[in-house]
Design a protein around this motif. Structure first.
Motif, PDB file in Angstrom:
ATOM      1  N   MET A 277       0.826  -1.178   0.000  1.00 61.91           N
ATOM      2  CA  MET A 277       0.000   0.000   0.000  1.00 61.91           C
ATOM      3  C   MET A 277       0.872   1.243   0.000  1.00 61.91           C
ATOM      4  O   MET A 277       0.705   2.108  -0.832  1.00 61.91           O
ATOM      5  N   ARG A 278       1.790   1.316   0.923  1.00 65.79           N
ATOM      6  CA  ARG A 278       2.678   2.490   0.970  1.00 65.79           C
ATOM      7  C   ARG A 278       3.516   2.596  -0.284  1.00 65.79           C
ATOM      8  O   ARG A 278       3.762   3.685  -0.777  1.00 65.79           O
ATOM      9  N   ALA A 279       3.967   1.450  -0.776  1.00 66.20           N
ATOM     10  CA  ALA A 279       4.818   1.460  -1.968  1.00 66.20           C
ATOM     11  C   ALA A 279       4.084   2.072  -3.149  1.00 66.20           C
ATOM     12  O   ALA A 279       4.648   2.900  -3.873  1.00 66.20           O
ATOM     13  N   ALA A 280       2.836   1.703  -3.347  1.00 62.80           N
ATOM     14  CA  ALA A 280       2.064   2.248  -4.462  1.00 62.80           C
ATOM     15  C   ALA A 280       1.866   3.748  -4.299  1.00 62.80           C
ATOM     16  O   ALA A 280       2.018   4.509  -5.258  1.00 62.80           O
ATOM     17  N   ARG A 281       1.560   4.189  -3.106  1.00 61.19           N
ATOM     18  CA  ARG A 281       1.383   5.630  -2.866  1.00 61.19           C
ATOM     19  C   ARG A 281       2.679   6.389  -3.122  1.00 61.19           C
ATOM     20  O   ARG A 281       2.669   7.473  -3.696  1.00 61.19           O
ATOM     21  N   MET A 282       3.801   5.834  -2.690  1.00 59.97           N
ATOM     22  CA  MET A 282       5.087   6.492  -2.905  1.00 59.97           C
ATOM     23  C   MET A 282       5.404   6.585  -4.396  1.00 59.97           C
ATOM     24  O   MET A 282       5.911   7.603  -4.864  1.00 59.97           O
ATOM     25  N   LEU A 283       5.098   5.533  -5.142  1.00 55.83           N
ATOM     26  CA  LEU A 283       5.346   5.556  -6.580  1.00 55.83           C
ATOM     27  C   LEU A 283       4.489   6.607  -7.266  1.00 55.83           C
ATOM     28  O   LEU A 283       4.953   7.302  -8.177  1.00 55.83           O
ATOM     29  N   ILE A 284       3.255   6.754  -6.825  1.00 52.09           N
ATOM     30  CA  ILE A 284       2.379   7.771  -7.399  1.00 52.09           C
ATOM     31  C   ILE A 284       2.901   9.170  -7.074  1.00 52.09           C
ATOM     32  O   ILE A 284       2.887  10.059  -7.921  1.00 52.09           O
ATOM     33  N   GLU A 285       3.393   9.350  -5.867  1.00 55.29           N
ATOM     34  CA  GLU A 285       3.984  10.641  -5.495  1.00 55.29           C
ATOM     35  C   GLU A 285       5.210  10.958  -6.344  1.00 55.29           C
ATOM     36  O   GLU A 285       5.539  12.122  -6.548  1.00 55.29           O
ATOM     37  N   ARG A 286       5.841   9.923  -6.859  1.00 51.85           N
ATOM     38  CA  ARG A 286       7.023  10.115  -7.715  1.00 51.85           C
ATOM     39  C   ARG A 286       6.658  10.174  -9.195  1.00 51.85           C
ATOM     40  O   ARG A 286       7.474   9.948 -10.059  1.00 51.85           O
ATOM     41  N   ARG A 287       5.390  10.453  -9.465  1.00 45.53           N
ATOM     42  CA  ARG A 287       4.889  10.751 -10.812  1.00 45.53           C
ATOM     43  C   ARG A 287       4.515   9.548 -11.671  1.00 45.53           C
ATOM     44  O   ARG A 287       4.341   9.687 -12.861  1.00 45.53           O
ATOM     45  N   LEU A 288       4.348   8.367 -11.102  1.00 46.16           N
ATOM     46  CA  LEU A 288       3.802   7.258 -11.865  1.00 46.16           C
ATOM     47  C   LEU A 288       2.283   7.352 -11.791  1.00 46.16           C
ATOM     48  O   LEU A 288       1.739   7.861 -10.813  1.00 46.16           O
ATOM     49  N   SER A 289       1.617   6.872 -12.808  1.00 46.65           N
ATOM     50  CA  SER A 289       0.159   6.814 -12.735  1.00 46.65           C
ATOM     51  C   SER A 289      -0.218   5.701 -11.769  1.00 46.65           C
ATOM     52  O   SER A 289       0.602   4.840 -11.429  1.00 46.65           O
ATOM     53  N   ALA A 290      -1.465   5.700 -11.336  1.00 46.48           N
ATOM     54  CA  ALA A 290      -1.925   4.647 -10.431  1.00 46.48           C
ATOM     55  C   ALA A 290      -1.787   3.282 -11.088  1.00 46.48           C
ATOM     56  O   ALA A 290      -1.337   2.326 -10.455  1.00 46.48           O
ATOM     57  N   ALA A 291      -2.143   3.188 -12.365  1.00 49.17           N
ATOM     58  CA  ALA A 291      -2.035   1.912 -13.079  1.00 49.17           C
ATOM     59  C   ALA A 291      -0.580   1.449 -13.157  1.00 49.17           C
ATOM     60  O   ALA A 291      -0.290   0.257 -12.982  1.00 49.17           O
ATOM     61  N   GLU A 292       0.339   2.373 -13.417  1.00 47.71           N
ATOM     62  CA  GLU A 292       1.762   2.016 -13.480  1.00 47.71           C
ATOM     63  C   GLU A 292       2.272   1.565 -12.120  1.00 47.71           C
ATOM     64  O   GLU A 292       3.034   0.601 -12.023  1.00 47.71           O
TER      65      GLU A 292
END
Length: 56
Positions: free
Chosen positions: A1-16
């Protein structure tokens, strides 16, 4: 969960972000459709859902 949120904060789309987490961890990771929907909706929408008072 945290990993996905961190990736989104780093400009990946939710799907990515979801695809990357699943590729690195397990195809079944982040299998909760409600959660992945909140990721896709963005942090503002997710915050509204969390802060919403069902009795108010």
């Amino acid at each position: 969960m945290r990993a996905a949120r961190m990736l989104i904060e780093r400009r990946l789309s939710a799907a990515e972000a979801v695809a990357l987490v699943r590729r690195r961890r397990s195809p079944g990771a982040l299998g909760n459709d409600a959660f992945t929907g909140r990721l896709a909706a963005g942090p503002d929408a997710a915050a509204l859902l969390v802060e919403r008072d069902p009795l108010g």
